[in-house]
Design an enzyme around this catalytic site. Structure first.
Site, PDB file in Angstrom:
ATOM      1  N   ALA A   1       1.741  -4.210   7.390  1.00  9.01           N
ATOM      2  CA  ALA A   1       1.310  -4.263   8.722  1.00  9.01           C
ATOM      3  C   ALA A   1       2.706  -4.486   9.462  1.00  9.01           C
ATOM      4  O   ALA A   1       2.807  -4.049  10.604  1.00  9.01           O
ATOM      5  CB  ALA A   1       0.318  -5.474   8.684  1.00  9.01           C
TER       6      ALA A   1
ATOM      7  N   CYS B   1     -19.338  15.640   0.549  1.00  7.11           N
ATOM      8  CA  CYS B   1     -18.873  16.843   0.019  1.00  7.11           C
ATOM      9  C   CYS B   1     -17.191  17.025   0.123  1.00  7.11           C
ATOM     10  O   CYS B   1     -16.696  17.783  -0.295  1.00  7.11           O
ATOM     11  CB  CYS B   1     -19.451  18.188   0.769  1.00  7.11           C
ATOM     12  SG  CYS B   1     -18.761  18.312   2.502  1.00  7.11           S
TER      13      CYS B   1
ATOM     14  N   THR C   1       3.200  -3.598  13.432  1.00  8.31           N
ATOM     15  CA  THR C   1       3.191  -4.257  14.483  1.00  8.31           C
ATOM     16  C   THR C   1       4.299  -4.259  15.603  1.00  8.31           C
ATOM     17  O   THR C   1       4.335  -4.343  16.777  1.00  8.31           O
ATOM     18  CB  THR C   1       3.157  -5.645  14.161  1.00  8.31           C
ATOM     19  OG1 THR C   1       4.272  -6.167  13.239  1.00  8.31           O
ATOM     20  CG2 THR C   1       1.891  -6.114  13.450  1.00  8.31           C
TER      21      THR C   1
ATOM     22  N   SER D   1       5.330  -6.794   4.572  1.00  6.95           N
ATOM     23  CA  SER D   1       4.209  -7.102   3.789  1.00  6.95           C
ATOM     24  C   SER D   1       4.389  -8.351   3.216  1.00  6.95           C
ATOM     25  O   SER D   1       5.286  -8.984   2.925  1.00  6.95           O
ATOM     26  CB  SER D   1       3.804  -6.253   2.804  1.00  6.95           C
ATOM     27  OG  SER D   1       3.008  -6.612   1.712  1.00  6.95           O
TER      28      SER D   1
ATOM     29  N   PHE E   1      -4.484  -5.907  11.788  1.00  7.76           N
ATOM     30  CA  PHE E   1      -5.891  -5.939  11.775  1.00  7.76           C
ATOM     31  C   PHE E   1      -6.570  -7.250  11.097  1.00  7.76           C
ATOM     32  O   PHE E   1      -7.914  -7.658  11.423  1.00  7.76           O
ATOM     33  CB  PHE E   1      -6.593  -4.837  11.220  1.00  7.76           C
ATOM     34  CG  PHE E   1      -6.413  -3.437  12.161  1.00  7.76           C
ATOM     35  CD1 PHE E   1      -7.034  -3.346  13.285  1.00  7.76           C
ATOM     36  CD2 PHE E   1      -5.248  -2.667  11.577  1.00  7.76           C
ATOM     37  CE1 PHE E   1      -6.745  -2.359  14.080  1.00  7.76           C
ATOM     38  CE2 PHE E   1      -5.181  -1.360  12.391  1.00  7.76           C
ATOM     39  CZ  PHE E   1      -5.948  -1.406  13.622  1.00  7.76           C
TER      40      PHE E   1
ATOM     41  N   HIS F   1      -4.342   2.651   1.269  1.00  3.90           N
ATOM     42  CA  HIS F   1      -5.632   2.193   1.952  1.00  3.90           C
ATOM     43  C   HIS F   1      -6.123   3.669   2.865  1.00  3.90           C
ATOM     44  O   HIS F   1      -6.983   3.388   3.570  1.00  3.90           O
ATOM     45  CB  HIS F   1      -5.528   1.160   2.787  1.00  3.90           C
ATOM     46  CG  HIS F   1      -5.183  -0.001   2.271  1.00  3.90           C
ATOM     47  ND1 HIS F   1      -4.476  -1.144   2.727  1.00  3.90           N
ATOM     48  CD2 HIS F   1      -5.244  -0.592   0.935  1.00  3.90           C
ATOM     49  CE1 HIS F   1      -4.413  -2.284   1.652  1.00  3.90           C
ATOM     50  NE2 HIS F   1      -4.869  -1.681   0.615  1.00  3.90           N
TER      51      HIS F   1
HETATM   52 ZN    ZN Z   1     -19.914  17.228   3.859  1.00  5.36          ZN
END
Ligand code: ZN
Length: 251
Positions: A29, A135, A33, A198, A40, A124
């Site tokens: 992060a 799908c 920043t 981090s 967050f 992430h």
């Molecule tokens: Zn879909």
């Protein structure tokens, strides 16, 4: 070695970057920043204002999906307005010149790619895209956030009417295994591992520098605060990333 002298650290890092054959950057992060994106998870961050929507809830409840989209729509503007900073740009330049193998990031803002980085492992996921849980269909996020803001209706997948979600890893959702595998492999292969901005507390963030160091890499940690891995680092720098990377560019 521990230093807060950005100039001194830059000189050492420059020497190591030039002599390494497989340098890998790992970013948290702290790099974002400095581009104006709030951390967050920190006080004042988006997640401290709102209740957490866990992945299971998102899958099962229409109300939870609506709450999720409401929160994401609010956070979206902060991403949309942000642009890469000197650290993002330097990492992209190093990759282009063959001095950096790639970037592993905990961030979801896509700023590394905006800066020009090509080899990026997003642990992430990314908030720049949406994907369908049913799908796998994907698209850039902007139009879908706008549609939500205009209609206040959670959008459906245009392919299968399934559940559309930001392509990020939610609380309670597992990390993408292929991304994690590649990140682990890069950590093992690296001879220079730069952990940037981090706190190295959340897994697997804590494991990657440890793997790199135990595989023989020089470990450089640059973070404003101390981290649990400072003791195994070759160099620990307690400074703003921007100060160190400005100094690197002045070399
Ligand atoms: Zn879909």
């Amino acid at each position: 070695m521990l230093t807060s002298d950005a100039q001194q650290a830059a000189g050492q890092i420059r020497e190591w970057i030039d002599s390494s054959t497989c340098a890998v950057a790992f970013t948290g992060a702290g790099i974002s920043t400095e581009s104006g994106i709030p951390d967050f998870r920190s006080p004042g961050g988006v997640w401290s204002k709102y209740r957490t929507v866990y992945f299971d809830e998102f899958c099962e409840s229409a109300d939870a999906r609506h709450e999720y989209w409401r929160q994401k729509a609010e956070a979206h503007q902060e991403f949309a307005d942000a642009s890469p900073n000197v650290t993002h740009r330097t990492l992209a330049d190093w990759e282009a010149s063959g001095n950096l193998h790639g970037v592993i990031t905990q961030n979801i803002d896509g700023l590394h790619q905006q800066a020009g980085s090509k080899r990026v492992q997003e642990l992430h996921g990314t908030a720049r895209e949406v994907s369908c849980l049913d799908c796998g269909w994907r698209d850039v996020v902007d139009g879908w956030v706008n549609q939500f803001l205009e209609t206040d209706q959670v959008p459906e997948c245009p392919e299968c009417t399934g559940r559309l979600k930001h392509a990020t890893v939610s609380f309670g959702q597992s990390l993408p295994p292929d991304v994690l595998d590649t990140a682990m492999q890069w950590a093992r292969q690296s001879d220079l591992f730069l952990a940037l901005g981090s706190s190295l507390v959340v897994e697997p963030a804590a494991s990657l520098p440890r793997i790199a160091a135990s595989s023989g890499a020089r470990l450089v940690i640059i973070n404003r605060d101390e981290t649990p891995l400072d003791g195994i680092a070759t160099l620990t720098v307690r400074a703003a990333l921007g100060d160190v990377f400005e100094a690197l560019n002045d070399e």
